[in-house]
Motif scaffolding. Sequence first.
Motif, PDB file in Angstrom:
ATOM      1  N   ILE A 154     -32.483  11.818 -69.425  1.00 28.08           N
ATOM      2  CA  ILE A 154     -33.238  11.847 -70.704  1.00 28.08           C
ATOM      3  C   ILE A 154     -34.644  12.144 -70.705  1.00 28.08           C
ATOM      4  CG2 ILE A 154     -33.741  10.772 -72.793  1.00 28.08           C
ATOM      5  CD1 ILE A 154     -30.881  11.368 -72.841  1.00 28.08           C
ATOM      6  N   HIS A 155     -35.250  11.360 -69.670  1.00 23.61           N
ATOM      7  CA  HIS A 155     -36.672  11.636 -69.346  1.00 23.61           C
ATOM      8  C   HIS A 155     -37.161  12.981 -68.792  1.00 23.61           C
ATOM      9  CE1 HIS A 155     -40.710  10.224 -68.353  1.00 23.61           C
ATOM     10  NE2 HIS A 155     -40.666  10.507 -67.103  1.00 23.61           N
ATOM     11  N   ARG A 156     -36.023  13.706 -67.922  1.00 23.85           N
ATOM     12  CA  ARG A 156     -36.333  15.149 -67.330  1.00 23.85           C
ATOM     13  C   ARG A 156     -36.117  15.937 -68.709  1.00 23.85           C
ATOM     14  NH1 ARG A 156     -32.957  13.155 -63.047  1.00 23.85           N
ATOM     15  NH2 ARG A 156     -31.348  14.423 -64.106  1.00 23.85           N
ATOM     16  N   GLU A 157     -35.244  15.719 -69.605  1.00 20.06           N
ATOM     17  CA  GLU A 157     -35.056  16.544 -70.428  1.00 20.06           C
ATOM     18  C   GLU A 157     -36.345  16.508 -71.692  1.00 20.06           C
ATOM     19  OE1 GLU A 157     -32.480  19.118 -71.236  1.00 20.06           O
ATOM     20  OE2 GLU A 157     -32.410  18.486 -69.024  1.00 20.06           O
ATOM     21  N   MET A 158     -36.648  15.363 -71.845  1.00 24.42           N
ATOM     22  CA  MET A 158     -37.841  15.221 -72.872  1.00 24.42           C
ATOM     23  C   MET A 158     -39.206  16.094 -72.413  1.00 24.42           C
ATOM     24  SD  MET A 158     -37.865  13.643 -75.375  1.00 24.42           S
ATOM     25  CE  MET A 158     -39.633  13.037 -75.765  1.00 24.42           C
ATOM     26  N   ALA A 159     -39.198  16.756 -70.999  1.00 27.14           N
ATOM     27  CA  ALA A 159     -40.302  17.249 -70.552  1.00 27.14           C
ATOM     28  C   ALA A 159     -40.192  18.876 -70.990  1.00 27.14           C
ATOM     29  CB  ALA A 159     -40.503  17.073 -68.969  1.00 27.14           C
ATOM     30  N   LYS A 160     -38.995  19.094 -71.581  1.00 25.95           N
ATOM     31  CA  LYS A 160     -38.612  20.473 -71.787  1.00 25.95           C
ATOM     32  C   LYS A 160     -39.159  20.747 -73.298  1.00 25.95           C
ATOM     33  CE  LYS A 160     -35.073  20.943 -68.764  1.00 25.95           C
ATOM     34  NZ  LYS A 160     -33.582  21.477 -68.635  1.00 25.95           N
ATOM     35  N   SER A 161     -39.930  22.022 -73.576  1.00 22.03           N
ATOM     36  CA  SER A 161     -40.505  22.306 -74.592  1.00 22.03           C
ATOM     37  C   SER A 161     -39.298  22.370 -76.034  1.00 22.03           C
ATOM     38  CB  SER A 161     -41.124  23.717 -74.696  1.00 22.03           C
ATOM     39  OG  SER A 161     -41.812  23.825 -75.963  1.00 22.03           O
ATOM     40  N   GLY A 162     -39.797  21.576 -77.061  1.00 27.18           N
ATOM     41  CA  GLY A 162     -38.799  21.748 -78.030  1.00 27.18           C
ATOM     42  C   GLY A 162     -37.844  20.561 -78.052  1.00 27.18           C
ATOM     43  N   VAL A 163     -37.662  19.902 -76.958  1.00 25.71           N
ATOM     44  CA  VAL A 163     -36.680  18.835 -76.920  1.00 25.71           C
ATOM     45  C   VAL A 163     -37.233  17.575 -77.499  1.00 25.71           C
ATOM     46  CG1 VAL A 163     -35.245  17.560 -75.222  1.00 25.71           C
ATOM     47  CG2 VAL A 163     -35.526  19.836 -74.749  1.00 25.71           C
ATOM     48  N   PHE A 173     -31.151   3.405 -79.211  1.00 26.25           N
ATOM     49  CA  PHE A 173     -31.132   4.394 -78.033  1.00 26.25           C
ATOM     50  C   PHE A 173     -32.630   4.479 -77.648  1.00 26.25           C
ATOM     51  CE2 PHE A 173     -31.893   9.072 -77.078  1.00 26.25           C
ATOM     52  CZ  PHE A 173     -30.918   9.232 -76.067  1.00 26.25           C
ATOM     53  N   ASN A 174     -33.392   4.592 -78.769  1.00 25.15           N
ATOM     54  CA  ASN A 174     -35.055   4.917 -78.573  1.00 25.15           C
ATOM     55  C   ASN A 174     -35.668   3.715 -77.858  1.00 25.15           C
ATOM     56  OD1 ASN A 174     -34.468   7.301 -80.103  1.00 25.15           O
ATOM     57  ND2 ASN A 174     -35.465   6.827 -82.003  1.00 25.15           N
ATOM     58  N   LYS A 175     -35.155   2.580 -78.354  1.00 24.67           N
ATOM     59  CA  LYS A 175     -35.691   1.342 -77.727  1.00 24.67           C
ATOM     60  C   LYS A 175     -35.479   1.342 -76.214  1.00 24.67           C
ATOM     61  CE  LYS A 175     -35.521  -3.669 -77.770  1.00 24.67           C
ATOM     62  NZ  LYS A 175     -35.458  -3.884 -76.325  1.00 24.67           N
ATOM     63  N   TYR A 176     -34.404   1.698 -75.874  1.00 21.47           N
ATOM     64  CA  TYR A 176     -34.058   1.547 -74.319  1.00 21.47           C
ATOM     65  C   TYR A 176     -34.670   2.743 -73.745  1.00 21.47           C
ATOM     66  CZ  TYR A 176     -30.233  -1.706 -74.918  1.00 21.47           C
ATOM     67  OH  TYR A 176     -29.418  -3.098 -75.372  1.00 21.47           O
ATOM     68  N   TYR A 177     -35.086   3.657 -74.148  1.00 15.20           N
ATOM     69  CA  TYR A 177     -36.020   4.637 -73.548  1.00 15.20           C
ATOM     70  C   TYR A 177     -37.089   4.167 -73.439  1.00 15.20           C
ATOM     71  CZ  TYR A 177     -38.173   9.337 -72.463  1.00 15.20           C
ATOM     72  OH  TYR A 177     -38.877   9.939 -72.190  1.00 15.20           O
ATOM     73  N   ARG A 178     -37.993   3.603 -74.497  1.00 14.28           N
ATOM     74  CA  ARG A 178     -39.113   2.947 -74.468  1.00 14.28           C
ATOM     75  C   ARG A 178     -39.330   1.929 -73.382  1.00 14.28           C
ATOM     76  NH1 ARG A 178     -38.986   3.465 -80.082  1.00 14.28           N
ATOM     77  NH2 ARG A 178     -38.298   1.101 -80.289  1.00 14.28           N
ATOM     78  N   ASP A 179     -38.314   1.210 -72.814  1.00 15.24           N
ATOM     79  CA  ASP A 179     -38.294   0.257 -72.169  1.00 15.24           C
ATOM     80  C   ASP A 179     -38.190   0.769 -70.688  1.00 15.24           C
ATOM     81  OD1 ASP A 179     -38.187  -1.519 -73.842  1.00 15.24           O
ATOM     82  OD2 ASP A 179     -36.070  -2.146 -73.707  1.00 15.24           O
ATOM     83  N   PHE A 180     -37.357   2.058 -70.692  1.00 19.26           N
ATOM     84  CA  PHE A 180     -37.432   2.626 -69.312  1.00 19.26           C
ATOM     85  C   PHE A 180     -38.769   3.286 -68.719  1.00 19.26           C
ATOM     86  CE2 PHE A 180     -37.015   6.875 -67.326  1.00 19.26           C
ATOM     87  CZ  PHE A 180     -36.471   6.730 -66.260  1.00 19.26           C
ATOM     88  N   ILE A 181     -39.410   4.020 -69.819  1.00 17.11           N
ATOM     89  CA  ILE A 181     -40.874   4.463 -69.452  1.00 17.11           C
ATOM     90  C   ILE A 181     -42.002   3.187 -69.283  1.00 17.11           C
ATOM     91  CG2 ILE A 181     -42.743   5.487 -70.637  1.00 17.11           C
ATOM     92  CD1 ILE A 181     -40.560   7.442 -70.216  1.00 17.11           C
ATOM     93  N   HIS A 182     -41.810   2.101 -69.692  1.00 19.22           N
ATOM     94  CA  HIS A 182     -42.514   1.002 -69.516  1.00 19.22           C
ATOM     95  C   HIS A 182     -42.332   0.511 -68.209  1.00 19.22           C
ATOM     96  CE1 HIS A 182     -45.099  -2.404 -70.059  1.00 19.22           C
ATOM     97  NE2 HIS A 182     -44.134  -3.317 -69.816  1.00 19.22           N
ATOM     98  N   LYS A 183     -41.179   0.468 -67.706  1.00 21.47           N
ATOM     99  CA  LYS A 183     -40.750  -0.217 -66.363  1.00 21.47           C
ATOM    100  C   LYS A 183     -41.016   0.957 -65.317  1.00 21.47           C
ATOM    101  CE  LYS A 183     -36.916  -3.120 -68.165  1.00 21.47           C
ATOM    102  NZ  LYS A 183     -35.621  -3.259 -68.116  1.00 21.47           N
ATOM    103  N   THR A 184     -40.635   2.085 -65.711  1.00 24.16           N
ATOM    104  CA  THR A 184     -40.818   3.306 -64.409  1.00 24.16           C
ATOM    105  C   THR A 184     -42.376   3.673 -64.480  1.00 24.16           C
ATOM    106  OG1 THR A 184     -40.200   4.943 -65.884  1.00 24.16           O
ATOM    107  CG2 THR A 184     -38.646   3.833 -64.364  1.00 24.16           C
ATOM    108  N   LYS A 185     -43.110   3.312 -65.432  1.00 21.83           N
ATOM    109  CA  LYS A 185     -44.647   4.173 -65.471  1.00 21.83           C
ATOM    110  C   LYS A 185     -44.521   5.550 -65.617  1.00 21.83           C
ATOM    111  CE  LYS A 185     -46.447  -0.095 -65.127  1.00 21.83           C
ATOM    112  NZ  LYS A 185     -46.860  -0.794 -66.210  1.00 21.83           N
ATOM    113  N   ALA A 186     -43.377   6.535 -66.095  1.00 18.45           N
ATOM    114  CA  ALA A 186     -43.105   7.644 -65.951  1.00 18.45           C
ATOM    115  C   ALA A 186     -43.794   8.256 -67.284  1.00 18.45           C
ATOM    116  CB  ALA A 186     -41.731   8.030 -66.090  1.00 18.45           C
TER     117      ALA A 186
END
Length: 513
Positions: A78-87, A113-126
């Motif tokens: 999900i994180h890699r796809e979010m880097a793509k334009s328009g995603v 789904f969105n909550k878990y993604y924010r948790d992922f970002i917070h944990k990985t500092k990505a």
Amino acid sequence: MKNYKEILRLESLGLKKTEIAKSCNCSRTTVVNTLKRAKEYNLDWNKVKDLSNESIAKKIMPSHAPSVSYQMPDYEYIHREMAKSGVTLGLLWVEYCEQCRESGLIPYKQTQFNKYYRDFIHKTKATMHLEHKPGEIMEVDWAGQKVTIFDTDTGNSVKVSIFVSVLPYSGYAYVEGFLSQNQENWITAHVNSYRYFGGVTRILVPDNLKTGVIKNTADETIINKMYQELAEHYGTAILPARPYSPKDKATVEKSVNTVSTWILAALRNQEFLSLREFNEAIHEKLVDFNKNEFQKKEGCRESWFEEEKNYLIPLPEKPYEPAIWKTATVQYNYHVTVENKNYSCPYEYIRHKVDIRLTGRIVEIFYRGERIASHPRLKGHSSQYSTLKEHMPPNHQKYSSWNGERFQKWARSYGINTHAVVNYFLTRDKVEQQGYKSCMALLKLSDKYPQQHIEKACERALSYTPRPSLKSIQTILRSKQEILLTENESKEKDTSSQYAFTRGSDYYSGDDD
């Protein structure tokens, strides 16, 4: 848990919904929904009387059933796809749901789904991909520091301005030196940046320099006309940084400092004798700068750019050619004058103000945004004309095919004096065409005056000076001096013939006989 079994039993006894709700200590809405769901699943008391209340709940109210196991999304993907334009997260959630249904798994709702993604970002500092997407933004600016080079022709020192463009996702940079920060160099720097990157970003973020942005307020943004043309040519959008908001272009601010350290400081002890020599040295250091390994993440600017360049918009077939815009008024001769050169436009626009766009090759004339004429750009220091026949009034078009040879042929038919004047008009300037205007004016006098009058006026003008002007010939014709001259000569001749007598030799002999 609600007593669904009892609700169905009381309903089979014919009780009203309000009475059932009162008996089961629940709301009337719960009774209505329970009976409705039971009807949808074709359930009645006879079919459920042997089942437990929990079993009935699973059948008619799945949300009240015991908790089930949900499919956890692959948030690295999900994180890699979010880097793509328009995603967006919304799009990725829909795709995630489709995958779960195809696999017979239960998906999370979008909020979870969105909550878990924010948790992922917070944990990985990505956070890198959240701020910038590949191929989306190019930030540009002039570096505050200037470099001194020496002009070998004059021996004087010259200050060089440093242009920096950066792709925030990868940090990949382009640097070039210019002798000034004028508009032409500003545009050229962008063209060279796109060529260096091999593509175009979707958004261009400049500072609020007058060479690019005329006005930028909360209510209105006005982009310089040439800069807007550049954006349209490359298919990008200009979004200037907000005034006094350096965070809007923090990447380029940081990169300018980094470039100053990496490139300019490394070249501080070298002397350069030309701008070309200086830019060649910059390019060598720029390669090292883009290949230098990151300290806090894997890879380097160049390796990250290898991924980003796949998201850039392809370059157009031809690079943008810088254009200069000017304003002029169409003269009575249906021409506009730009840099001592004259270009025609339709005669209907005489005395109208028009916009003129000049490139290295083309001159275009616009009226209220519509192009009304186009000419190849004239070169040289002398005054020149570029005239299209279709721009002339109908009464002028019949003269459009005239040239020097034809003017001289016409003049010879009028007489040696007219030919001498035309020959002078054609040879007095460096370029023969510069004399066409005077020749044409002399030719048009034949619409008003007889041939012999024009010839005699040319003779009289040549008697005054070997370099006659069109104005002097016109003055002679208006004052009819040539007619009076002809008439006086004729009268003198007639008078002499009528009253003259011949004295013989005897008259002057002195004899008194």
